[in-house]
Design a protein around this motif. Structure first.
Motif: not given
Length: 372
Positions: A246-250, A111-113, A131-132, A137-140
Motif C-alpha cells: 500500500i503506497e500511502s493511507p490516501t 528519522s527512524y532509519p 503508515s506514511d 516503511w521499507d527504509a525503517i
C-alpha cells in the motif's frame, strides 16, 4: 554464583511525556523493580526524557529515577539540545540503547532509519512513520537489519491489544490471511455505539459528536477523527504486514464524515457550531439501516486476494460482533484459511494512556530479550 553475574546495561531514552508517556514511565518503573537483582543480568537505565520543549538527560549515563522525571522536566531549565545532538548522545552510550517514541511526530518518525542504522532500537505507538509512504516503511526495516537493531510498534494499531503481533504470527506460521475487518477507532466506536445503538434510539449525530468531545474521546478538533485518516493509517500498517504494498493511507477509498459544506471551516469550534445544520444527512443513513434491521458502523476492511482496502460506513446485522460493541472498544476480525469462516477476533479497549503504554512496555520487554 548468581550474584556475581556481569550486569549488561540497556539504556532507555524516552521522547514524549504526555498521557501515554507518563503511563509508560510508571510501567517502566514497575518493570525495573520486577527485575530480580540477584538473577537478572540486565541493568535498565533511563538516561533521557524529552518533551517538545524540555529535556532531562543523564550526562554520565547513570539511571534517572523514572518516578521523578515528570517533576524534573517541569523544573528543568537546562538548554534544549537539537535532536541531532540527542542522537549523538545516545550513540555514545556504553551499551545497547532503546529509544521509546511516545509522540505522534512524523518528522521524528522520518528519522527512524538513521537512528536504527546506528544500532539504536525503537519501540513506539507513533503510527505516522509506519503508515506514511511505503519508501519510509521499507527504509525503517532495512535500516534495522543494517544496524543490528530492533523496531516494534504494537501500539500503532489497537493500543494494547495484540493486533500486530497476532497478524505477524499468522503470516510467519504460514497461514493465509484472506480478510481483515473491524472497528479500529475508539472514538468512532463510541460515537456510533451512541448514535445508533442496537435496539434503537441514539441522539442526533452532532449531539453525539459533542458528547464524545466533552468526554475526551475525540481529538481537540473532532475533524481529525471524522476525516477517517486515523483509521486509514492503521489499515495501511495491517495491509503492509499482510503482504500488500500500500503506497500511502490516501491511496485507497477513505470516507470522511465531514460534510462537504464544512470542509472550509477555519476552526474546530466553527465546525462544531455548524454541524447540527447537517444532521439530516446522517439521520437518513440511520433510518435506512433501521428499515433493514441493521446498524451503521465506521469500519475498515482489507481484502488481501483482491488487494482492496477501504475505510467508511457499513451496515451490519444486530447479531454481528461489530454491531454489538460497547463503549469505545475496538474489534478486529482476522479471516484466514486456518480459521475458516469463523474469524479470529480480538476485542477490547483500543485507546487510552494506560493500555497504549502497556503495548509500548510489552514491546520494550521483547527488545530487552533480544538484546540480552
Amino acid at each position: 554464583m548468581a550474584n556475581m553475574l556481569q550486569k549488561q546495561p540497556i539504556f532507555i531514552a524516552v521522547i514524549g511525556v504526555g498521557g501515554v508517556g507518563k503511563a509508560f514511565l510508571s510501567q517502566y518503573d514497575q518493570l525495573r523493580q520486577r527485575l530480580d537483582p540477584q538473577s537478572s543480568n540486565i541493568d535498565l537505565a533511563l538516561i533521557l526524557a524529552r518533551t517538545s520543549k524540555k529535556q532531562v538527560l543523564s550526562e554520565r549515563y547513570g539511571a534517572l529515577d523514572a518516578s521523578k522525571v515528570p517533576q524534573m522536566l517541569e523544573e528543568s531549565n537546562k538548554p534544549y539540545l537539537p535532536f541531532d545532538s540527542i542522537v549523538e548522545f545516545l550513540e555514545a552510550t556504553p551499551g545497547k540503547v532503546v529509544l521509546v517514541d511516545n509522540t505522534s511526530d512524523l518528522d521524528l518518525a522520518k528519522s527512524y532509519p538513521r537512528i536504527l542504522e546506528k544500532g539504536i532500537s525503537i519501540v513506539t505507538p507513533n503510527k505516522k512513520g509506519f503508515s506514511d509512504d511505503i519508501q519510509l516503511w521499507d527504509a525503517i526495516f532495512s535500516s534495522a537489519l543494517k544496524g543490528g537493531s530492533h523496531v516494534y510498534h504494537e501500539s500503532t494499531v489497537g493500543a494494547g491489544l495484540p493486533v500486530i503481533s497476532t497478524l505477524k504470527e499468522l503470516v510467519q506460521t504460514g497461514d493465509e490471511v484472506t480478510k481483515i475487518e473491524g472497528v479500529f477507532s475508539g472514538t468512532m466506536s463510541f460515537l456510533f455505539n451512541s448514535f445508533m445503538p442496537v435496539g434503537g434510539g441514539g441522539g442526533k449525530f452532532s449531539a453525539e459528536v459533542k458528547k464524545a468531545k466533552d468526554l475526551g474521546f475525540t481529538e481537540p478538533d473532532p475533524r481529525d477523527d471524522l476525516n477517517g485518516l486515523d483509521v486509514a493509517r492503521k489499515l495501511t500498517i495491517l495491509a503492509r504486514l499482510a503482504g500488500l504494498e500500500i503506497e500511502s493511507p490516501t491511496s485507497f477509498p477513505v470516507q470522511s464524515l465531514i460534510p462537504k459544506a464544512l470542509e472550509s471551516c477555519s476552526s474546530g469550534d466553527e465546525f462544531m457550531e455548524k454541524l447540527p445544520d447537517h444532521d439530516d444527512e446522517m439521520e437518513e443513513l440511520k433510518d435506512a439501516a433501521a428499515k433493514e434491521g441493521k446498524v451503521v458502523r465506521f469500519v475498515g476492511s482489507i481484502d488481501t486476494p483482491s488487494g482492496e482496502v477501504k475505510v467508511g460506513l457499513e451496515k451490519f446485522d444486530a447479531s454481528h460482533p461489530i454491531a454489538a460493541l460497547k463503549g469505545s472498544d475496538n474489534i478486529i476480525n482476522f479471516y484466514t484459511k486456518r480459521y475458516g469462516s469463523n474469524p479470529l477476533i480480538i476485542q477490547g479497549a483500543g485507546a487510552g494512556g494506560e493500555v497504549t503504554a502497556m503495548g509500548v512496555t510489552g514491546d520494550l520487554i521483547k527488545v530487552i530479550r533480544l538484546l540480552r
